[in-house]
Design an enzyme around this catalytic site. Structure first.
Site, PDB file in Angstrom:
ATOM      1  CG  ASP A   1      48.048 -19.549  21.289  1.00 36.12           C
ATOM      2  OD1 ASP A   1      47.645 -19.121  20.201  1.00 36.12           O
ATOM      3  OD2 ASP A   1      49.074 -20.241  21.430  1.00 36.12           O
TER       4      ASP A   1
ATOM      5  CE  LYS B   1      46.204 -12.943  19.917  1.00 36.26           C
ATOM      6  NZ  LYS B   1      46.744 -14.020  20.760  1.00 36.26           N
TER       7      LYS B   1
ATOM      8  N   GLY C   1      47.102 -18.273  15.080  1.00 32.51           N
ATOM      9  CA  GLY C   1      46.006 -19.225  14.931  1.00 32.51           C
ATOM     10  C   GLY C   1      44.882 -18.708  15.800  1.00 32.51           C
ATOM     11  CG  HIS C   2      43.752 -15.206  15.719  1.00 32.13           C
ATOM     12  ND1 HIS C   2      43.836 -13.887  15.352  1.00 32.13           N
ATOM     13  CD2 HIS C   2      44.884 -15.459  16.425  1.00 32.13           C
ATOM     14  CE1 HIS C   2      44.956 -13.369  15.813  1.00 32.13           C
ATOM     15  NE2 HIS C   2      45.614 -14.303  16.461  1.00 32.13           N
ATOM     16  CB  THR C   3      40.033 -20.848  17.879  1.00 32.58           C
ATOM     17  OG1 THR C   3      41.371 -21.316  17.715  1.00 32.58           O
ATOM     18  CG2 THR C   3      39.055 -21.992  17.656  1.00 32.58           C
TER      19      THR C   3
ATOM     20  CD  GLN D   1      52.090 -13.253  16.302  1.00 34.41           C
ATOM     21  OE1 GLN D   1      52.222 -12.118  15.898  1.00 34.41           O
ATOM     22  NE2 GLN D   1      51.507 -14.187  15.590  1.00 34.41           N
TER      23      GLN D   1
ATOM     24  CB  SER E   1      35.732 -15.738  27.935  1.00 38.29           C
ATOM     25  OG  SER E   1      35.504 -16.861  27.121  1.00 38.29           O
TER      26      SER E   1
HETATM   27  P1  GDP Z   1      44.074 -16.538  20.078  1.00 36.82           P
HETATM   28  O1  GDP Z   1      45.273 -16.896  19.279  1.00 36.82           O
HETATM   29  O2  GDP Z   1      44.388 -15.568  21.179  1.00 36.82           O
HETATM   30  O3  GDP Z   1      42.908 -16.068  19.249  1.00 36.82           O
HETATM   31  O4  GDP Z   1      43.611 -17.864  20.818  1.00 36.82           O
HETATM   32  P2  GDP Z   1      43.561 -19.366  20.183  1.00 36.82           P
HETATM   33  O5  GDP Z   1      42.370 -19.464  19.319  1.00 36.82           O
HETATM   34  O6  GDP Z   1      44.866 -19.750  19.629  1.00 36.82           O
HETATM   35  O7  GDP Z   1      43.428 -20.217  21.514  1.00 36.82           O
HETATM   36  C1  GDP Z   1      42.392 -20.034  22.424  1.00 36.82           C
HETATM   37  C2  GDP Z   1      41.638 -21.373  22.565  1.00 36.82           C
HETATM   38  O8  GDP Z   1      40.814 -21.337  23.710  1.00 36.82           O
HETATM   39  C3  GDP Z   1      40.715 -21.665  21.397  1.00 36.82           C
HETATM   40  O9  GDP Z   1      40.640 -23.048  21.208  1.00 36.82           O
HETATM   41  C4  GDP Z   1      39.382 -21.107  21.867  1.00 36.82           C
HETATM   42  O10 GDP Z   1      38.275 -21.737  21.253  1.00 36.82           O
HETATM   43  C5  GDP Z   1      39.438 -21.431  23.338  1.00 36.82           C
HETATM   44  N1  GDP Z   1      38.749 -20.495  24.234  1.00 36.82           N
HETATM   45  C6  GDP Z   1      38.597 -19.154  24.125  1.00 36.82           C
HETATM   46  N2  GDP Z   1      37.981 -18.647  25.207  1.00 36.82           N
HETATM   47  C7  GDP Z   1      37.727 -19.706  26.022  1.00 36.82           C
HETATM   48  C8  GDP Z   1      37.155 -19.830  27.329  1.00 36.82           C
HETATM   49  O11 GDP Z   1      36.740 -18.868  27.961  1.00 36.82           O
HETATM   50  N3  GDP Z   1      37.111 -21.094  27.868  1.00 36.82           N
HETATM   51  C9  GDP Z   1      37.588 -22.183  27.195  1.00 36.82           C
HETATM   52  N4  GDP Z   1      37.503 -23.356  27.814  1.00 36.82           N
HETATM   53  N5  GDP Z   1      38.138 -22.082  25.980  1.00 36.82           N
HETATM   54  C10 GDP Z   1      38.230 -20.869  25.404  1.00 36.82           C
HETATM   55  P1  IMO Z   2      48.397 -16.112  18.182  1.00 41.47           P
HETATM   56  O1  IMO Z   2      48.059 -14.886  17.377  1.00 41.47           O
HETATM   57  C1  IMO Z   2      51.423 -18.317  20.414  1.00 41.47           C
HETATM   58  C2  IMO Z   2      55.550 -18.064  18.968  1.00 41.47           C
HETATM   59  C3  IMO Z   2      56.169 -19.332  18.421  1.00 41.47           C
HETATM   60  C4  IMO Z   2      57.617 -19.108  18.810  1.00 41.47           C
HETATM   61  C5  IMO Z   2      57.790 -17.604  18.609  1.00 41.47           C
HETATM   62  C6  IMO Z   2      58.426 -17.233  17.271  1.00 41.47           C
HETATM   63  O2  IMO Z   2      47.629 -17.324  17.798  1.00 41.47           O
HETATM   64  O3  IMO Z   2      48.345 -15.812  19.643  1.00 41.47           O
HETATM   65  P2  IMO Z   2      57.481 -17.183  14.787  1.00 41.47           P
HETATM   66  O4  IMO Z   2      56.929 -18.268  13.939  1.00 41.47           O
HETATM   67  O5  IMO Z   2      56.547 -16.052  15.029  1.00 41.47           O
HETATM   68  O6  IMO Z   2      58.830 -16.704  14.326  1.00 41.47           O
HETATM   69  O7  IMO Z   2      57.743 -17.891  16.208  1.00 41.47           O
HETATM   70  O8  IMO Z   2      56.489 -17.043  18.695  1.00 41.47           O
HETATM   71  N1  IMO Z   2      54.267 -17.657  18.340  1.00 41.47           N
HETATM   72  C7  IMO Z   2      53.076 -17.796  18.928  1.00 41.47           C
HETATM   73  N2  IMO Z   2      52.732 -18.354  20.107  1.00 41.47           N
HETATM   74  N3  IMO Z   2      50.475 -17.735  19.656  1.00 41.47           N
HETATM   75  C8  IMO Z   2      50.805 -17.144  18.480  1.00 41.47           C
HETATM   76  O9  IMO Z   2      49.925 -16.444  17.760  1.00 41.47           O
HETATM   77  C9  IMO Z   2      52.149 -17.196  18.052  1.00 41.47           C
HETATM   78  N4  IMO Z   2      52.800 -16.740  16.952  1.00 41.47           N
HETATM   79  C10 IMO Z   2      54.092 -17.018  17.159  1.00 41.47           C
HETATM   80  O10 IMO Z   2      55.625 -20.482  19.026  1.00 41.47           O
HETATM   81  O11 IMO Z   2      57.787 -19.358  20.187  1.00 41.47           O
HETATM   82 MG    MG Z   3      46.376 -18.613  18.717  1.00 43.45          MG
END
Ligand code: GDP
Ligand code: IMO
Ligand code: MG
Length: 428
Positions: free
Chosen positions: A13, A16, A40-42, A224, A414
């Protein structure tokens, strides 16, 4: 753009997908290579928010080819849900989205097994419940069912029925959990899944090799983060795949020399979802503030993310494990309002100074973070479009992080979730 791998440097999170979206503009092919729908990629672009679990985040850019590689564990139903959502948003995917025939399927019994294994084990991992661990277990045990098995319905049903019985025995017998599942009903549903999925199934390694010969620009989307890697992470509180950059080759079927750059996504502070050690975790009001200002709630499960200060010991290790050539620093804006900001420079373990991330989990559990405290910049970053526009104290913070982490050059900084809130520093 040179062929590039994007990986998370912390516990996932890091943002990415936002960086993938930024790099996709100058890429031709975007590839997921590990993990599954635990991700979960936003992406936030043109006023719309997209959350991807399996489909590569590059898909919202027209004309780009997106591949789900052999290293992914593939929940076909979730994939089709994402495809349908994209279609309702008028994003055409036909002929440019493919999944490897070698990817292992995550089937409904894997999700039951995930939940049953969690309640059985001492010390829950806090998985996403998406069946990821059980699907990878079956792959390594050589009892898995692959996407390509769906091509032959009779073969698929035979493998499915055998696996279904084994899972019933495991879940009810060993784990003592209920197994309310009906094989015939699942197979019935999978007939439809198969029909919808057939046009997407491909030999993706062959496609990648053709793309390489045609000098197409490849972008690999990690899921991850480094410290959830099954080997290098905080085992056993990890996911079940290799999340480091090396997995891009095995998970997609290309050789290591095809890669030119590895971009590590670094959040300006640290978060973690699920259980396991977290040396710089803040359980006080500051942690709460990071969570609320940063919107730190899981994009897959909605769980609150644990929050803490930036840990340079971890990110230094991530540089080594991934061979990073650039940092993309995200969420710096979340720190805008803080009076002071701490940076963990090293740990103290059993009274000794430790600069290098220890490989032994028991040492990480005992690690006490040692901080240096900096003054916050107390300013909004909204108008900043160039690195030099950032407040001097924000630049000093960023440069301190870089100095502590081998001075890796910055690709971008960012300053918000939207596509436009991106400051380019040193392009690839
Ligand atoms: P990922 O799994 O690495 O792709 O990241 P996620 O999407 O799970 O979580 C990142 C969150 O931070 C999302 O809600 C994005 O929209 C948000 N985000 C990404 N870059 C920035 C930033 O520079 N500032 C803020 N405030 N939010 C960001
Ligand atoms: P992105 O790609 C954050 C964590 C789970 C748990 C551990 C094992 O969005 O960054 P699993 O379901 O994979 O067996 O869970 O890994 N986990 C993540 N934490 N971002 C993720 O993906 C994750 N994918 C798995 O919360 O601790
Ligand atoms: Mg994520």
């Amino acid at each position: 753009m040179p062929n590039t791998i994007v990986v998370g440097t912390q516990w996932g999170d890091e943002g990415k997908a936002k960086v993938i979206d930024y790099l996709t503009r100058s890429a031709d092919v975007i590839v997921r290579f590990q993990g599954g729908a635990n991700a979960g990629h936003t992406v936030i672009a043109e006023g719309k928010k997209f959350v991807f679990h399996l489909v590569p985040s590059g898909i919202i850019n027209p004309d780009k080819v997106c591949l789900v590689g052999n290293g992914v564990v593939f929940d076909a139903q979730q994939f089709l849900r994402e495809v349908n959502e994209l279609r309702t948003m008028d994003i055409a995917v036909d002929g440019r989205l493919f999944v490897s025939d070698l990817a292992h399927l995550v089937l409904p019994f894997h999700r039951l097994e995930d939940a049953a294994a969690e309640s059985y084990r001492d010390g829950q991992i806090g998985t996403t419940g998406r069946g990821i661990g059980p699907a990878y277990q079956d792959k390594v045990a050589r009892t898995g069912i692959r996407v390509g098995d769906l091509l032959d319905w009779d073969l698929f049903t035979a493998k499915f029925n055998r696996a279904f019985s084994a899972k019933r025995a495991l879940i009810t017998g060993l784990y003592g959990s209920p197994f309310d599942s009906d094989a015939a009903a699942i197979l019935d549903e999978y007939r439809g899944v198969r029909a919808a999925l057939l046009p997407f199934i491909a030999d993706t390694a062959e496609r990648l090799s053709g793309a390489l010969r045609a000098k197409k620009r490849l972008l690999f989307e990690g899921a991850q983060g480094t410290f959830l890697d099954v080997d290098h992470g905080t085992y056993p509180y990890v996911t079940s795949s290799n999340t480091v950059s090396g997995a891009a080759c095995t998970g997609s079927g290309i050789g290591p020399l095809a890669i030119d750059h590895v971009v590590g996504i670094v959040k300006a502070y640290t978060t973690r979802v699920g259980n396991g050690p977290f040396p710089t975790e803040l359980t006080d009001a500051v942690g709460e503030k990071l969570r609320s200002v940063g919107g730190e709630f899981g994009a897959t499960t909605g769980r609150p993310r644990r929050c803490g200060w930036f840990d340079s010991v971890m990110v230094r290790k991530a540089v080594q494990l991934n061979g990073l050539t650039r940092f993309a620093l995200t969420k710096i804006d979340v720190l805008n309002d803080l009076d002071t900001i701490d940076i963990c420079t090293h740990y103290e373990i059993d009274g000794k100074k430790v600069d290098q991330y220890p490989s032994q989990g028991s040492l990480i559990e005992r690690a006490k973070p040692v901080y240096e405290t900096r003054e916050g910049w107390k300013a909004d970053l909204a108008g900043c479009t160039k690195y030099a526009d950032l407040p001097a104290k924000a630049i000093a913070y960023i440069e301190r992080l870089r100095t502590l982490c081998y001075d890796i050059p910055l690709l971008i900084v960012s300053t918000g979730p939207d596509r436009r809130q991106t400051i380019e520093v040193e392009p690839l």
